[in-house]
Motif scaffolding. Structure first.
Motif, PDB file in Angstrom:
ATOM      1  N   HIS A 144     -20.689 -26.894 -49.205  1.00 29.78           N
ATOM      2  CA  HIS A 144     -19.279 -27.126 -48.865  1.00 29.78           C
ATOM      3  C   HIS A 144     -18.878 -28.468 -49.475  1.00 29.78           C
ATOM      4  O   HIS A 144     -19.335 -29.522 -49.028  1.00 29.78           O
ATOM      5  CB  HIS A 144     -19.088 -27.104 -47.349  1.00 29.78           C
ATOM      6  N   GLU A 147     -17.877 -31.692 -47.887  1.00 29.14           N
ATOM      7  CA  GLU A 147     -18.994 -32.314 -47.162  1.00 29.14           C
ATOM      8  C   GLU A 147     -19.862 -32.983 -48.240  1.00 29.14           C
ATOM      9  O   GLU A 147     -21.004 -32.639 -48.479  1.00 29.14           O
ATOM     10  CB  GLU A 147     -19.734 -31.236 -46.372  1.00 29.14           C
ATOM     11  N   HIS A 219     -14.793 -22.086 -48.442  1.00 26.60           N
ATOM     12  CA  HIS A 219     -15.821 -22.315 -47.427  1.00 26.60           C
ATOM     13  C   HIS A 219     -16.738 -21.085 -47.246  1.00 26.60           C
ATOM     14  O   HIS A 219     -17.894 -21.215 -46.871  1.00 26.60           O
ATOM     15  CB  HIS A 219     -15.118 -22.634 -46.101  1.00 26.60           C
ATOM     16  N   HIS A 253     -25.231 -30.176 -44.345  1.00 28.66           N
ATOM     17  CA  HIS A 253     -23.772 -30.035 -44.157  1.00 28.66           C
ATOM     18  C   HIS A 253     -23.182 -31.242 -43.429  1.00 28.66           C
ATOM     19  O   HIS A 253     -23.904 -32.109 -42.948  1.00 28.66           O
ATOM     20  CB  HIS A 253     -23.467 -28.797 -43.298  1.00 28.66           C
ATOM     21  N   GLN A 254     -21.845 -31.256 -43.348  1.00 26.30           N
ATOM     22  CA  GLN A 254     -21.120 -32.181 -42.480  1.00 26.30           C
ATOM     23  C   GLN A 254     -20.165 -31.382 -41.592  1.00 26.30           C
ATOM     24  O   GLN A 254     -19.672 -30.336 -41.989  1.00 26.30           O
ATOM     25  CB  GLN A 254     -20.295 -33.173 -43.303  1.00 26.30           C
ATOM     26  N   GLU A 331     -25.746 -31.149 -39.612  1.00 26.03           N
ATOM     27  CA  GLU A 331     -24.293 -31.333 -39.691  1.00 26.03           C
ATOM     28  C   GLU A 331     -24.001 -32.775 -39.294  1.00 26.03           C
ATOM     29  O   GLU A 331     -23.994 -33.117 -38.112  1.00 26.03           O
ATOM     30  CB  GLU A 331     -23.580 -30.383 -38.717  1.00 26.03           C
TER      31      GLU A 331
END
Ligand SMILES: [Zn+2]
Length: 835
Positions: A144, A147, A219, A253-254, A331
């Motif tokens: 993503h 991110e 996404h 991820h974030q 995340e």
């Protein structure tokens, strides 16, 4: 199949011994270069340290850095795996001890044998593979693209592994082979880097770009890992599950800015029942190690056991579970791209999710809340570096356990005894008449390494459709279900059919793709539905509209069967006399019967449903133009288009667009009221306006169509259906439903359902939700609200029509079963709208 296999087992042992001695030879004779002094740091190449505020490396800088590192270090070698959708190179850096890098072919062969225990059936063979193998760990960054920090971090991680001399790093390098993917979506890295640089120092610094960061999927590029629609997914799936079989896959991820600082597994409920409990425990063990390392290093706000679950299939870190591997997700809280942000205590207190009451209250799974303040890209990067080291350190310390468990899971899948009424295979019978869909289905299975066999002679099979059967009264709001094989019959199945046996290493993957999902009824204390992380159901043959009955018995003994293992999609295409796939070109013939000018509305508020629609049109070679807000505002649409498509998006977003002040002026404002009038004029003059799902609301309300959404305002305690496959009853007399089965599964994702508000004849109903047994796969709460309601309608208006698809006819490029409805709409459209 079995006899062929036993021959290759012997051969593989010989080959692996040969590879081993070649490697030892290389080890002795390769020149010993002490290049540590010459190894370039990211800073020396980029001019900044990755993670510095307001800096960003784009894809050419990232690939250039890895190329320089490859040249300078004999611990790193970089390979180009293929090309992205927009033709950027997809790269992987192998990082390991020098002697391992010199013997990669040997280790790849060991991995392939561990992945398929039929190639090494004896315990002594297993023990030799475990003794000689390395744990293969894949780390993938920033799928993503907003991110963004992990893509920058990847350079620093590689550099530190290649230059650090401490005992922990040496142990990691000796015992593991790291496959470091700086990003599986290079196109998106450049979309974000270009946008960030353009807006740096403006009021829009740190905001997200006004376009999808993957050309088609945005996404949803991380929802494609079983369907393999996208180039990136195809290339990496081949690399993982045909070649390297990583035992551990860590996907970085974030999340949003205002909650926990860092999520790491264990995951939340529900767990997918096809995932081995051993894997769930191993996921938890690695997650806890990372969480403990972060706390020990003084980082606060680390969360486990919350929000994210293992139910859904199709993610970068979920696909590994179905290949007997461990998938780890992290995340980190986001900054504003590479710009610091400030989070206050009130924002943290408002942040709530399942498993976390709010981000200020400590609990066992969140023992040390972060106290609010400034949050920088550097914070994200430091936590991700610690997490990456934690994962690698576990892999190194428990090397033998990971390899043995991986092998044993595959062995169990191959040998699992059948239970009563359990399928031993799934059948794809020949003669279903939708050859392109049939070929795509088999291509999708073979692409992820599932073994599929073609019947080269007739077989007598006992089989029947595997369906959901309700186990409580249909009047009860909460449906409880079980899967059953419906009325199995023994019959001769024609040659040219395909069969997928369950006794293969990917048993759990096959079950997860073919069997209907039964999502557990999960309600909050207030009786509202608890939202799943992603969709609840995805059963592939149902989405693709194919028959795939479960097989419970085969009359012919294995020695009497004539079967061919399918090697690739083109082999199937050849069998079906379809055009072969060559390079990037889609071989599929345009299914629309007449030249029709199609416009697909493309908003500046990026919309994945719009992207997937373009994907489907490109795949089927159906021409279209993208239509922007300014085009709709300008009007005269009837002179340019016969059909306009509004993909699923809220009416207010289509009309209003991005709010003024949130993006540069050219990206703000939607179609406006003037655009709504122009759309109405287009229809009145004979145009066809097609609306998907949420976008139907715009036409219904703005054009006063005589239908209403019966689910409008209904609480989730009364009705809920978050991404499931439902049965439609179709009126085949309507041209939209020509040559479509009378009962058709369709994809429903918090969608509307309609009833007529007047008896005038302007609206023709094309499909309704079934009157009984609506749920085919997933979760449906309050079935009665939906039974018999309208799913697809053809509403006449002036000289034209509005077509209301309540469901998603092209869901994620997966719902091939309902695409014929869309092509029929285009074929039926009037082509004389021009004045
Ligand atoms: Zn993400």
């Amino acid at each position: 199949m079995t006899s062929l296999r036993s021959v290759t087992v012997g051969l593989a042992v010989v080959l692996s011994l040969a590879a081993f001695s070649a490697a030892s030879f290389a080890q002795r004779t390769a020149p010993r270069v002490d290049a540590s002094a010459a190894i370039p740091s990211p800073k020396s190449v980029l001019g900044f340290t990755p993670g510095d505020d307001r800096t960003i490396a784009d894809w050419s800088q990232i690939t250039n850095y890895f190329t320089r590192l490859d040249r300078a270090s004999d611990l790193v070698t970089v390979q180009t795996l293929g090309q992205s959708t927009l033709k950027r190179p997809l790269i992987v850096a192998f990082i390991s001890a020098r002697e391992n890098i010199l013997a990669l072919e040997k280790y790849k062969d060991i991995q392939q044998q561990l992945a398929d225990p039929r190639r090494a059936t004896q315990r002594v063979q297993r023990d030799r593979l475990v003794a000689n193998g390395k744990v293969v760990v894949a780390i993938s960054c920033s799928i993503h693209s907003t991110e963004i920090v992990a893509s920058q971090m990847s350079m620093q991680l590689a550099y530190e592994l290649a230059t650090t001399q401490d005992a922990e790093t040496r142990e990691i390098l000796q015992n593991t082979i790291l496959l470091l993917i700086p990003s599986p979506n290079p196109d998106g890295i450049d979309i974000v880097a270009n946008w960030y640089r353009k807006t740096l120092g403006t009021p829009f610094e740190g905001r997200e770009p006004p376009e999808l960061y993957h050309h088609y999927a945005g996404h949803d590029d991380n929802r494609d890992w079983f369907m393999l629609n996208l180039k990136e997914t195809q290339v990496i799936t081949r690399f993982f599950w045909h070649e390297w079989f990583p035992q551990i896959v860590y996907d970085v991820h974030q999340q949003g800015s205002n909650g926990s600082r860092f999520f790491i597994p264990p995951f939340y409920d529900p767990a997918n029942p096809n995932i081995s409990p051993v894997l769930l425990r191993q996921v938890g063990l690695i997650g806890h190690k990372v969480a403990a390392d972060l706390q020990a290093a003084g980082y606060r706000g680390v969360l486990t056991n919350a929000l994210y679950d293992t139910w859904w299939h199709g993610g970068f870190r979920t696909a590994p579970y179905f290949h007997n591997s461990i998938g780890i997700l992290s995340e980190a809280a986001s900054a504003r791209l590479m710009t610091p942000t400030t989070v206050n205590r009130e924002q943290l207190a408002r942040s709530t999710t399942r498993g976390m009451r709010n981000a200020t209250e400590s609990s066992t799974n969140f023992p040390d809340p972060w106290p609010a303040g400034m949050w920088r890209p550097r914070d994200i990067m430091n936590m991700e570096m610690i997490a990456a080291r934690g994962v690698l350190s576990m892999a190194a310390k428990f090397r033998g356990d990971y390899l043995r468990n991986f092998y044993e899971l595959g062995k169990k899948a191959v040998e699992l005894p059948l239970e009563l009424n359990e399928p031993l295979a799934y059948l794809l019978p020949a003669g279903q008449g939708r050859d392109e869909t049939f070929a795509k289905m088999i291509e999708t299975l073979v692409g992820q390494g599932i073994e599929v066999h073609r019947l080269d002679q007739e077989l007598h099979l006992t089989h029947g459709p595997q369906i959901l059967q309700r186990t409580n009264a249909p009047t009860e709001k909460l449906g409880t279900y079980r899967t059953v094989i419906d009325k199995p019959m023994t019959m001769e199945v024609p040659l040219g059919s395909y069969i997928v046996f369950l006794n293969q290493p990917q048993r759990s993957n096959i079950l997860a793709l073919f069997a209907p999902q039964i999502y557990p009824n999960r309600l909050t204390a207030q009786g509202e539905a608890e939202r799943p992380y992603d969709v609840a159901g995805w059963t592939l043959p149902l989405q693709m509209g194919l028959e795939a009955p479960a097989v419970t018995a085969i009359k012919e003994k294995p020695s009497e069967r004539k079967l061919t293992l399918v090697k690739n999609g083109n082999q199937v295409r050849a069998d079906l006399a379809l055009a072969p796939r060559r390079g990037d070109e889609s071989p599929i013939k345009n299914p629309v019967r007449q030249p029709v000018r199609v416009g697909i509305y493309r908003p500046w508020m990026s919309n994945m449903d719009e992207g997937w629609t373009r994907f489907v049109f490109d795949t089927f070679n159906v021409p279209y133009s993208s239509v922007r807000d300014a085009d709709v505002r300008q009007g005269g649409l009837q002179s340019k288009f016969d059909v306009l498509i509004l993909t699923s998006q809220a009416s207010a977003q289509i009309i209003g667009g991005n709010a003024a002040g949130t993006a540069p002026a050219e990206f703000t404002g939607g179609i406006t009221d003037a655009g709504v009038n122009n759309l109405k004029e287009f229809v009145n003059q004979g145009g066809t306006l097609v609306c998907f799902d949420n976008a139907c609301d715009l036409a219904i309300k703005q054009f006063n169509l005589p239908v209403k959404n019966v689910l409008d305002g209904v609480r989730s305690s009364e009705f809920y259906c978050p991404g499931s496959i439902l049965a439609l009853d179709v009126d085949n007399k309507h041209p939209f439903a020509a040559s479509v089965p009378a009962t058709l599964p369709a994809y429903f994702i918090n969608s509307p359902a309609y009833a007529l508000t007047s008896t005038d004849a302007s609206v023709r109903v094309v499909a309704r939700y079934a009157k009984e047994n609506v749920l085919r796969s997933g979760w449906l709460l309050g079935e009665d609200k939906l039974k018999g309601q309208i799913a697809l309608a053809d509403a006449g208006l002036g000289k034209g029509r509005v077509v209301l698809f309540g469901f998603r006819p092209q869901h994620r490029g997966q719902a091939w079963g309902t695409l014929p409805l869309l092509w029929n709409v285009l074929s039926s459209a009037s082509t004389n709208t021009s004045e």
